[in-house]
Design a protein around this motif. Structure first.
Motif, mmCIF file in Angstrom:
data_model
loop_
_atom_site.group_PDB
_atom_site.id
_atom_site.type_symbol
_atom_site.label_atom_id
_atom_site.label_comp_id
_atom_site.label_asym_id
_atom_site.label_seq_id
_atom_site.Cartn_x
_atom_site.Cartn_y
_atom_site.Cartn_z
ATOM 1 N N UNK A 1 -8.400 7.167 -2.891
ATOM 2 C CA UNK A 1 -8.418 5.757 -4.003
ATOM 3 C C UNK A 1 -8.190 5.513 -5.260
ATOM 4 N N UNK A 2 -7.107 6.164 -5.277
ATOM 5 C CA UNK A 2 -6.231 6.769 -6.639
ATOM 6 C C UNK A 2 -5.391 6.083 -6.556
ATOM 7 N N UNK A 3 -4.934 5.060 -5.602
ATOM 8 C CA UNK A 3 -3.851 4.091 -6.147
ATOM 9 C C UNK A 3 -4.424 3.156 -5.458
ATOM 10 N N UNK A 4 -4.134 1.781 -5.795
ATOM 11 C CA UNK A 4 -4.365 0.527 -5.418
ATOM 12 C C UNK A 4 -2.872 -0.444 -5.032
ATOM 13 N N UNK A 5 -2.897 -0.786 -3.650
ATOM 14 C CA UNK A 5 -1.582 -0.856 -3.488
ATOM 15 C C UNK A 5 -1.898 -3.049 -3.472
ATOM 16 N N UNK A 6 -0.453 -3.128 -3.456
ATOM 17 C CA UNK A 6 -0.524 -4.391 -3.781
ATOM 18 C C UNK A 6 0.948 -5.432 -3.148
ATOM 19 N N UNK A 7 0.237 -6.353 -1.973
ATOM 20 C CA UNK A 7 1.202 -7.021 -1.237
ATOM 21 C C UNK A 7 2.175 -7.060 -1.990
ATOM 22 N N UNK A 8 3.419 -6.978 -1.690
ATOM 23 C CA UNK A 8 4.627 -7.997 -2.436
ATOM 24 C C UNK A 8 4.518 -9.005 -1.387
ATOM 25 N N UNK A 9 5.229 -9.937 -2.692
ATOM 26 C CA UNK A 9 5.181 -11.159 -0.799
ATOM 27 C C UNK A 9 6.908 -11.531 -0.750
ATOM 28 N N UNK A 10 7.209 -12.335 -0.210
ATOM 29 C CA UNK A 10 8.181 -13.055 0.605
ATOM 30 C C UNK A 10 9.401 -13.486 -0.929
ATOM 31 N N UNK A 11 8.607 -13.543 -1.628
ATOM 32 C CA UNK A 11 9.956 -14.406 -3.085
ATOM 33 C C UNK A 11 9.684 -12.829 -3.618
ATOM 34 N N UNK A 12 8.608 -12.695 -3.804
ATOM 35 C CA UNK A 12 9.016 -10.840 -4.874
ATOM 36 C C UNK A 12 10.186 -10.181 -4.175
ATOM 37 N N UNK A 13 10.042 -9.581 -2.242
ATOM 38 C CA UNK A 13 11.257 -9.331 -1.978
ATOM 39 C C UNK A 13 12.824 -8.889 -2.698
ATOM 40 N N UNK A 14 13.146 -9.414 -2.612
ATOM 41 C CA UNK A 14 14.504 -9.899 -3.460
ATOM 42 C C UNK A 14 14.339 -8.261 -4.357
ATOM 43 N N UNK A 15 12.901 -8.212 -5.241
ATOM 44 C CA UNK A 15 12.967 -7.291 -6.943
ATOM 45 C C UNK A 15 13.250 -6.254 -6.700
ATOM 46 N N UNK A 16 13.009 -5.715 -4.994
ATOM 47 C CA UNK A 16 13.272 -4.153 -4.018
ATOM 48 C C UNK A 16 14.817 -4.287 -3.925
ATOM 49 N N UNK A 17 15.382 -5.201 -3.277
ATOM 50 C CA UNK A 17 16.551 -4.553 -2.764
ATOM 51 C C UNK A 17 17.469 -3.514 -3.597
#
Length: 98
Positions: free
Chosen positions: A67-83
């Motif tokens: 419970x110390x972290x909340x996961x936030x799913x990365x959208x298909x459009x946001x994936x480019x930010x993680x390249x």
């Protein structure tokens, strides 16, 4: 993460709650560098470093289940930010993809 934006990081920060940070997640894999960790996770980091499993995936999973972290799913459009761009071939691939 050279393509990360201020707006995305602000969106992560907006999801922070007292005692609980946020981590981005693509499919079943956490993006531990795109995260805000709560102060309460300090002990968990020290414990992990004192052990033999140095995987951030393992640590993040533990922090989420505790419970110390909340996961936030990365959208298909946001994936480019993680390249990642770690070498010349990555730069070439990025240019080719536009």
């Amino acid at each position: 993460m050279p393509f990360m934006t201020e707006n995305y990081l602000r969106s992560i920060c907006n999801a922070i709650e007292p005692g609980r940070g946020v981590v981005a997640k693509i499919d079943n894999r956490a993006e531990p560098l795109a995260a805000v960790y709560p102060r309460e996770a300090g002990t968990d980091f020290r414990t992990a470093l004192a052990g033999c499993d140095f995987s951030l995936q393992t640590l993040v999973h533990h922090l989420v289940t505790s419970g110390k972290l909340l996961e936030i799913s990365v959208t298909e459009q946001e994936r480019r930010l993680f390249r990642n761009v770690n070498n010349v071939s990555d730069v070439d691939a990025t240019i080719a993809d536009g």
